[in-house]
Scaffold this active site. Sequence first.
Site, PDB file in Angstrom:
ATOM      1  N   HIS A 229      39.932 -41.726  76.651  1.00 20.24           N
ATOM      2  CA  HIS A 229      38.457 -41.710  76.553  1.00 20.24           C
ATOM      3  C   HIS A 229      37.919 -40.617  77.482  1.00 20.24           C
ATOM      4  CE1 HIS A 229      34.441 -43.016  75.900  1.00 20.24           C
ATOM      5  NE2 HIS A 229      34.423 -44.169  76.552  1.00 20.24           N
ATOM      6  N   HIS A 270      39.790 -37.922  67.324  1.00 22.16           N
ATOM      7  CA  HIS A 270      38.649 -38.808  67.632  1.00 22.16           C
ATOM      8  C   HIS A 270      38.707 -40.022  66.715  1.00 22.16           C
ATOM      9  CE1 HIS A 270      34.526 -40.074  68.427  1.00 22.16           C
ATOM     10  NE2 HIS A 270      34.607 -39.302  69.507  1.00 22.16           N
ATOM     11  N   ASP A 328      35.862 -33.250  74.835  1.00 19.37           N
ATOM     12  CA  ASP A 328      36.584 -33.042  76.105  1.00 19.37           C
ATOM     13  C   ASP A 328      37.404 -31.774  76.132  1.00 19.37           C
ATOM     14  OD1 ASP A 328      36.914 -36.501  75.886  1.00 19.37           O
ATOM     15  OD2 ASP A 328      35.832 -35.486  77.491  1.00 19.37           O
TER      16      ASP A 328
END
Length: 394
Positions: A229, A270, A328
């Site tokens: 995450h 994702h 990210d």
Amino acid sequence: DHDMFTFDPGFMATASCESKITYIDGDQGILLYRGIPIEQLAEKSNFLEVSYLLVNGELPTAQQLGEFSHAVQYHTMINESLLRFFNGFQYNAHPMAMLSGVVASMAAFYHDSMDINNPRHREIFAHRVIAKIPTIAAAAYKHSLGQPFVYPRNDLDYCSNLLHMFFAVPCEQYSVDPVAAQALDLLFILHADHEQNASTSTVRMAGSTGTNPYAAISSGISALWGPAHGGANEAVLAMLEQIGTVENVPKYLAKAKDKNDHFRLMGFGHRVYKNFDPRATIIRTMCHKVLAKLGKSDNPLFELALKLEEIALKDEYFVERKLYPNVDFYSGIIYSAIGIPQSMFTVMFAIARSVGWVAHWQEMIADPAMKISRPRQIYTGPAQRDYMEMSDRG
Ligand code: SDX
């Protein structure tokens, strides 16, 4: 024989929740905050205005934004006793461990007089979380350096104040680079909320029991920390440094595809986006501009990240599974360029996402029909059976 545990597809429908805050279309790569496309907010808005939008549902008037900004600024200092918690941590304690611990302890300082059913109390809670988490984050960073804490300054905007608390030292003047503050503001907009992601669902789950909202926010920090995450941004930089050169990319792609190898391509894939993460697209473009403005265009890790993306998106394993760069993948490049160390990347994510957590907690608590969150399960254990005496076992 598990017929008594027949799977009821209908119960899965109750596993999700309703919210008016953020909309994601994973196939189209669409992300809307209160109906407004993230691309427009990234181009035209700023983090405090987006915070107001997420928490209150509408873009603020000039007066509303002024009052909101002043309220947040007014709460940026933390109770001096909170700073003493840091003395209990080793200097090398992970900042996310310090952040989750000290934020949870806010419950002991700011909660006693709070009635979570009082809208004004909920509003002050929002101001306190948005205002104080950067101050606590900066204190965690200063503690890790063995440097004195730097107090917030009300003459600086939100992101400039944060960078000042991170990088100023008592012995000399420190001027915040406006390019860095602006880059941070944009990253915070992009990270502010994302529907029912793991950490937001954790905050909602904990908050649904009526627990102390500061403790609920702290549970979100703990969930965000995981490398699957929010911890991914820190893991991406470590991965790029491990890969080192473009020549090594095929070797690491092979590791990422090998089911027996724990290595994953961090910053890729994702749960919802099966197309480009729109935030990654914005951040990639931003990298070019920020690195150029900071005179760091020849950043080798950014070059490697671009090459890695190019090669991976031609590889059938990633194409078949619709694995694209996520939020990210590039964010750490910018954090590094503005001086934020890897150990603080996920803390930066938490600062931004605390706005989404507050917005979701408020939405849930204000709902008169709210019930405690209690997911059900598909039972796969043994059918009913009798107790076995010790003499009859094994
Ligand atoms: C965030 O939920 C949110 O919205 C989160 C977030 C937010 O804003 O809150 O967007 C922020 O957490 C972004 C994700 C950051 N995490 C990472 O970058 C870590 C690396 N990513 C993977 O761990 C993974 O992609 C997940 C955890 C993000 C999703 O994992 P899933 O649910 O297993 O992904 P999937 O079901 O789409 O996987 C399909 C296939 C599987 O292989 P097969 O069983 O089909 O053979 O793709 C594989 C997975 O093993 N796969 C990967 C991979 N991601 C998925 N293989 C190699 N490298 C990867 N990164």
